[in-house]
Design an enzyme around this catalytic site. Structure first.
Site, PDB file in Angstrom:
ATOM      1  N   CYS A 122      75.015  86.037  21.626  1.00 52.42           N
ATOM      2  CA  CYS A 122      74.144  87.097  21.111  1.00 52.42           C
ATOM      3  C   CYS A 122      74.998  88.078  20.335  1.00 52.42           C
ATOM      4  O   CYS A 122      76.224  87.977  20.353  1.00 52.42           O
ATOM      5  CB  CYS A 122      73.415  87.802  22.253  1.00 52.42           C
ATOM      6  SG  CYS A 122      72.033  88.820  21.667  1.00 52.42           S
ATOM      7  N   LYS A 201      62.552  85.429  27.481  1.00 50.12           N
ATOM      8  CA  LYS A 201      63.257  86.673  27.761  1.00 50.12           C
ATOM      9  C   LYS A 201      62.380  87.825  27.315  1.00 50.12           C
ATOM     10  O   LYS A 201      61.962  87.902  26.158  1.00 50.12           O
ATOM     11  CB  LYS A 201      64.582  86.703  27.022  1.00 50.12           C
ATOM     12  CG  LYS A 201      65.331  88.007  27.163  1.00 50.12           C
ATOM     13  CD  LYS A 201      66.695  87.945  26.530  1.00 50.12           C
ATOM     14  CE  LYS A 201      67.378  89.294  26.589  1.00 50.12           C
ATOM     15  NZ  LYS A 201      68.716  89.242  25.961  1.00 50.12           N
ATOM     16  N   ARG A 211      73.059  97.514  29.702  1.00 47.52           N
ATOM     17  CA  ARG A 211      73.363  98.096  28.384  1.00 47.52           C
ATOM     18  C   ARG A 211      74.472  99.144  28.494  1.00 47.52           C
ATOM     19  O   ARG A 211      75.235  99.317  27.555  1.00 47.52           O
ATOM     20  CB  ARG A 211      72.085  98.625  27.730  1.00 47.52           C
ATOM     21  CG  ARG A 211      71.193  97.455  27.352  1.00 47.52           C
ATOM     22  CD  ARG A 211      69.901  97.856  26.675  1.00 47.52           C
ATOM     23  NE  ARG A 211      69.067  96.666  26.472  1.00 47.52           N
ATOM     24  CZ  ARG A 211      67.820  96.694  26.028  1.00 47.52           C
ATOM     25  NH1 ARG A 211      67.258  97.853  25.729  1.00 47.52           N
ATOM     26  NH2 ARG A 211      67.150  95.583  25.870  1.00 47.52           N
ATOM     27  N   GLU A 240      57.301  79.292  23.997  1.00 44.39           N
ATOM     28  CA  GLU A 240      58.734  79.505  23.770  1.00 44.39           C
ATOM     29  C   GLU A 240      59.541  78.335  24.332  1.00 44.39           C
ATOM     30  O   GLU A 240      60.466  77.825  23.702  1.00 44.39           O
ATOM     31  CB  GLU A 240      59.199  80.813  24.440  1.00 44.39           C
ATOM     32  CG  GLU A 240      58.738  82.088  23.755  1.00 44.39           C
ATOM     33  CD  GLU A 240      59.520  82.389  22.464  1.00 44.39           C
ATOM     34  OE1 GLU A 240      60.480  81.654  22.141  1.00 44.39           O
ATOM     35  OE2 GLU A 240      59.155  83.344  21.771  1.00 44.39           O
ATOM     36  N   LYS A 255      63.978  85.528  32.147  1.00 42.18           N
ATOM     37  CA  LYS A 255      64.700  86.776  32.366  1.00 42.18           C
ATOM     38  C   LYS A 255      63.806  87.952  32.041  1.00 42.18           C
ATOM     39  O   LYS A 255      63.182  87.933  30.993  1.00 42.18           O
ATOM     40  CB  LYS A 255      65.926  86.761  31.458  1.00 42.18           C
ATOM     41  CG  LYS A 255      66.730  88.012  31.468  1.00 42.18           C
ATOM     42  CD  LYS A 255      67.879  87.840  30.547  1.00 42.18           C
ATOM     43  CE  LYS A 255      68.545  89.185  30.442  1.00 42.18           C
ATOM     44  NZ  LYS A 255      69.355  89.265  29.279  1.00 42.18           N
ATOM     45  N   SER A 282      70.481  93.268  35.763  1.00 42.58           N
ATOM     46  CA  SER A 282      71.205  94.457  36.209  1.00 42.58           C
ATOM     47  C   SER A 282      70.310  95.471  36.923  1.00 42.58           C
ATOM     48  O   SER A 282      70.707  96.025  37.949  1.00 42.58           O
ATOM     49  CB  SER A 282      71.881  95.116  35.009  1.00 42.58           C
ATOM     50  OG  SER A 282      70.942  95.425  33.995  1.00 42.58           O
TER      51      SER A 282
HETATM   52  C1  PBG Z   1      71.721  90.213  25.458  1.00 40.00           C
HETATM   53  C2  PBG Z   1      71.622  90.266  26.936  1.00 40.00           C
HETATM   54  C3  PBG Z   1      71.100  91.307  27.708  1.00 40.00           C
HETATM   55  C4  PBG Z   1      71.235  90.906  29.045  1.00 40.00           C
HETATM   56  C5  PBG Z   1      71.844  89.663  29.041  1.00 40.00           C
HETATM   57  N1  PBG Z   1      72.045  89.274  27.729  1.00 40.00           N
HETATM   58  C6  PBG Z   1      70.599  92.637  27.368  1.00 40.00           C
HETATM   59  C7  PBG Z   1      69.519  92.887  26.439  1.00 40.00           C
HETATM   60  O1  PBG Z   1      68.795  91.997  25.996  1.00 40.00           O
HETATM   61  O2  PBG Z   1      69.388  94.062  26.108  1.00 40.00           O
HETATM   62  C8  PBG Z   1      70.795  91.706  30.232  1.00 40.00           C
HETATM   63  C9  PBG Z   1      71.333  91.291  31.537  1.00 40.00           C
HETATM   64  C10 PBG Z   1      71.123  92.261  32.633  1.00 40.00           C
HETATM   65  O3  PBG Z   1      70.381  93.260  32.521  1.00 40.00           O
HETATM   66  O4  PBG Z   1      71.730  92.049  33.683  1.00 40.00           O
HETATM   67  N2  PBG Z   1      72.984  89.808  25.029  1.00 40.00           N
END
Ligand code: PBG
Length: 332
Positions: A122, A201, A211, A240, A255, A282
């Site tokens: 990403c 997602k 973040r 998706e 997710k 998280s």
């Molecule tokens: C994007 C990504 C995110 C998470 C994993 N990959 C953040 C987002 O989409 O803002 C979040 C993982 C978490 O909250 O533990 N690279």
């Protein structure tokens, strides 16, 4: 037909700890858990993440140490995120041979050659604007340009593969991302390398602590033009998933996890045999930690119950910040 009470007494299935254990259909194993780690530049640097107690941004040497620990604990793998020294509009560190994740992958594979090392593919951690791809405003509205981002995603995935990643996990929710990455990898001689797609997602407030951890908060706007709307029809997740499978995804991911157990079950029922992962994100971790610190919840019990629920909903694999603790708890 079930005969009723008093012939049937379901408490007989619970009256003894041994009976309860005998009929457990969902068991946790460290082998199904993947630990997220955050790599940053430097040496011997451990910068704690305030909202994720026990977790820290780690320099590459400490990532190597964590990889060794993960292997010893029997975890299924680690997934690496990078916080680069320099961010720019295209997130070029993410596809540089000397990029932070590339360094972390090499160090982890050196330290623990048999441990699966996944990479998150990403751009949000690498771009100065914090969005998950290249921006443009050709529609009169600044947004991530899907197709330009696809080229960069392929480049990023190839560079992760060259560094030694075992599985790449695109999380940007760009249309066509799995196909672009598959074609890129195949063209570079990595046709054996699996793709774990963050297929469903959602644009979720549960990513807040991540973040902070990844320093990836968008500098303007939000991610709702690419991540899914939690209120969209559940079946949109199936669309998706169908697209990602058609494009060559080997693993699927949902997710976040806990607020989306219905989505997990829907996908598991529709695609038996396709390995399904859930990201216990998280915010799900942070809220239990915070409540436990106040003595309001029993962290261990809540964590184990949550992870069992995620597995029961249909996920074989769980990405979770509790992975090391769970391995230790299960070993007791
Ligand atoms: C994007 C990504 C995110 C998470 C994993 N990959 C953040 C987002 O989409 O803002 C979040 C993982 C978490 O909250 O533990 N690279």
């Amino acid at each position: 037909m079930e005969s009723g009470f008093p012939q049937t007494r379901l408490r007989r299935l619970r009256y003894h700890a041994g009976v309860r254990r005998l009929i457990q259909a969902t068991r946790l194993s460290p082998a199904n858990l993947i630990l997220p780690l955050f790599a940053r530049p430097g040496k011997g640097v451990r910068r704690p993440i305030a909202s994720m107690p026990g977790h820290a941004q780690l320099s590459v040497d400490l990532i190597a140490e964590q990889a060794r620990t993960a292997a010893k604990l029997g975890l299924g793998g680690i997934i690496l995120f990078g916080i680069p020294a320099e961010k720019d509009p295209l997130g070029s560190d993410s596809y540089s041979e000397s990029g932070i994740v590339q360094q972390a992958v090499r160090a982890a594979k050196d330290a623990a050659p048999d441990l699966l090392v996944l990479t998150d593919v990403c751009f949000c951690e690498y771009t100065d604007h914090g969005h998950c791809g290249a921006l443009d405003d050709h529609t009169g509205r600044v947004d991530v340009n899907n197709d330009r981002t696809l080229e960069l995603l392929a480049q990023q995935a190839i560079s992760h593969a060259q560094a030694g990643a075992d599985i790449v996990a695109p999380s940007g929710m760009m249309d066509g991302m799995v196909r672009a990455i598959r074609q890129g990898l195949d063209g570079a001689g990595y046709e054996h390398l699996p793709i774990m797609s963050y297929a469903a997602k959602y644009a979720s407030a549960f990513y807040g602590p991540f973040r902070d951890a990844a320093e990836s908060t968008p500098q303007f706007g939000d991610r709702r033009t690419y991540q899914m709307d939690p209120a969209a029809a559940a079946e949109q997740a199936l669309r998706e998933v169908a697209l990602d499978l058609a494009e060559g995804a080997d693993f699927l991911m949902v997710k976040p996890a806990l607020a989306y157990l219905d989505i997990l079950r829907l996908i598991a029922d529709r695609h038996p045999g396709v390995p399904l992962a859930a990201y216990n994100v998280s915010g799900e971790f942070a809220m239990v930690k915070a409540a436990a610190e106040r003595g309001w919840l029993d962290e261990r019990a809540v964590a184990l119950e949550s992870l069992v629920a995620i597995r029961r909903a249909g996920a074989e694999i769980i990405l979770t910040y509790w992975a090391p603790e769970v391995a230790r708890w299960l070993a007791e």
